[in-house]
Scaffold this active site. Structure first.
Site, PDB file in Angstrom:
ATOM      1  N   ASP A   7       0.833  -1.190   0.000  1.00 21.64           N
ATOM      2  CA  ASP A   7       0.000   0.000   0.000  1.00 21.64           C
ATOM      3  C   ASP A   7       0.876   1.252   0.000  1.00 21.64           C
ATOM      4  O   ASP A   7       1.935   1.288   0.635  1.00 21.64           O
ATOM      5  CB  ASP A   7      -0.905   0.002   1.238  1.00 21.64           C
ATOM      6  CG  ASP A   7      -1.814   1.207   1.284  1.00 21.64           C
ATOM      7  OD1 ASP A   7      -2.716   1.294   0.444  1.00 21.64           O
ATOM      8  OD2 ASP A   7      -1.604   2.074   2.157  1.00 21.64           O
ATOM      9  N   GLU A  24       1.349  -0.385  -5.076  1.00 21.11           N
ATOM     10  CA  GLU A  24       0.340   0.575  -5.500  1.00 21.11           C
ATOM     11  C   GLU A  24       1.022   1.928  -5.704  1.00 21.11           C
ATOM     12  O   GLU A  24       1.382   2.599  -4.745  1.00 21.11           O
ATOM     13  CB  GLU A  24      -0.748   0.708  -4.426  1.00 21.11           C
ATOM     14  CG  GLU A  24      -1.808   1.734  -4.774  1.00 21.11           C
ATOM     15  CD  GLU A  24      -2.441   2.381  -3.558  1.00 21.11           C
ATOM     16  OE1 GLU A  24      -3.603   2.761  -3.652  1.00 21.11           O
ATOM     17  OE2 GLU A  24      -1.763   2.518  -2.517  1.00 21.11           O
TER      18      GLU A  24
END
Length: 455
Positions: A208, A235
């Protein structure tokens, strides 16, 4: 750094966004029957929970790595889930949050994690928390003030140094999320956490906010030992492909200096511009060749991510239901990338045309399931474009598969290669007719088809 493990030969990922672990376990057999080979779950760490429930974003504000205890379940629930999935040959991937810890400035002024209150809770319920412990000594903090960079809010989102050293905040009055340093202790604790999850059977990690981590940090944490045998992807949100500044500043260096996978935001924007704007379908013939898609073996492809419907700043990237279905037919029909299918429990409050939560149990939509089955049948076979125009695209998969899309407002009729075909998606307005040996496929406006050759 070695390559992370390649995805399975037919690896469609169900992003069970903010699903309780018990719910994932309950649906394990149905998930397998639908053709998914992997489930990605929200961050399995300690984060804030309450009897009234908590917002999804609180799963992305870690308080401790050493136990799993959050609104979605605890370590015991997580283990039961992995066991249930393993029975059906489904791998478990997890979301990991390593850039920052929870914003608790409204409660306290120090930077000890977990807080003194949580440490006291560990002490008073020692047996319970020992059952949940993944690693380490719960009697002392995981991180202290020496593990954080100096606090300042990110103001220039096109300045890599600010983005990778500043705090993500919700505005001028928000102190933001405390940003971790790339130091020996932080790297060591993060690696211990990943090793503990691997020992529980985890086969993949979604990084993340990878855009906010320095490449040095990513390279140190995901060393050869950690990367061995798992699928890792970051990401890194960009507003397009190689022609965009965000791509050049953040995604290109990540792709160049690591061997890890990434969300294919360049391809997403190509699809979005084609389906929702005026870009021609010719843009989807070979987007990789013009820097508008990632390499086939590093891409996580998608029609929507959890950030898009759940953050105001991205809401304009939510496609219509018709466009989203066309997008799924493209990413599940094409060759390249690992498709990720998003399904939540109505975290966004956005409804579909029938007034029901838009992505609630969308993973089991019959049309989507048929697309997944087509993907699993033809994955790793060749792809050849048969016909393309402003509003339509038809391509062949292997020797026996056909994918066709019509994004236009008028029906279209396309000539099929020789042979007889069966249409798999069972959508209204899609018909196959034959005149002698010549087959014609008719597609209604904003519709798609996946065909199997049967003779």
């Amino acid at each position: 750094m070695t390559n992370s493990a390649p995805a399975k030969a037919t690896n469609v990922i169900l992003h069970a966004f903010d699903w309780p672990y018990q719910r994932v376990a309950k649906h394990a057999q149905e998930i397998a029957n639908a053709g998914y080979k992997t489930v990605l779950v929200s961050p399995p760490m300690k984060s804030h929970k309450s009897q009234q429930g908590t917002k999804w974003w609180q799963r992305y504000q870690p308080q401790d790595y050493r136990i799993i205890d959050n609104q979605l379940g605890n370590t015991l629930d997580f283990k039961a889930m992995t066991t249930a999935l393993k029975k059906h040959d489904i791998d478990i991937y997890v979301d990991v949050v390593f850039n920052h810890m929870a914003n608790e400035a409204y409660l306290r002024s120090d930077l000890n994690y977990p807080s003194a209150d949580i440490q006291a809770e560990y002490c008073s319920s020692k047996q319970y928390f020992e059952e949940l412990r993944l690693f380490g000594d719960l009697s002392s903090p995981l991180f202290t003030e020496y593990d954080f960079v100096n606090a300042f809010p990110i103001k220039d989102w096109n300045d890599p140094w600010q983005v990778q050293h500043g705090r993500i905040s919700g505005g001028q009055d928000d102190p933001g999320l405390p940003t971790l340093k790339c130091n020996e202790n932080v790297v060591k604790q993060q690696q211990k956490y990943l090793i503990a999850l691997k020992q529980l059977g985890v086969k993949g990690f979604r990084i993340d906010a990878a855009k906010h981590l320095t490449l040095e940090h990513i390279q140190q944490v995901w060393n050869d030992e950690i990367s061995e045998g798992v699928h890792i992807f970051g990401e890194i949100i960009t507003n397009g492909g190689a022609s965009k500044e965000e791509y050049n500043l953040f995604l290109e260096p990540y792709l160049k200096d690591t061997n890890l996978g990434a969300y294919d935001f360049p391809l997403f924007h190509s699809i979005f511009n084609t389906m929702e704007k005026d870009a021609p379908m010719t843009d989807l013939v070979n987007p990789y060749s013009v820097g508008e898609a990632l390499a086939y073996d590093r891409a996580i492809t998608f029609a929507i991510t959890h950030d898009i419907p759940n953050n105001d700043v991205f809401l304009d990237q939510v496609m219509s239901e018709e466009s989203e279905m066309l997008a799924y037919s493209y990413i599940l029909g094409r060759d390249g990338g690992v498709p990720l299918i998003y399904s939540d429990l109505d975290t966004s409050g956005i409804n579909n045309q029938l007034g029901a939560p838009r992505w609630l149990d969308d993973w089991s939509h019959p049309t989507l399931v048929r697309m997944i089955q087509f993907h699993n049948t033809f994955h790793c076979t060749s792809m050849k474009v048969l016909e393309v125009g402003e509003n339509h695209l038809m391509f062949k998969r292997g020797e026996h598969g056909i994918v066709a899309l019509n994004k236009g407002s008028e029906p279209i009729s396309l000539t099929l290669p020789g042979g007889k075909y069966k249409e798999a998606l069972e959508l209204n307005g899609v018909n196959i007719t034959y005149h002698g040996d010549t087959g014609r496929l008719t597609l209604a406006p904003t519709s798609c088809a996946m065909l199997y050759q049967i003779s």
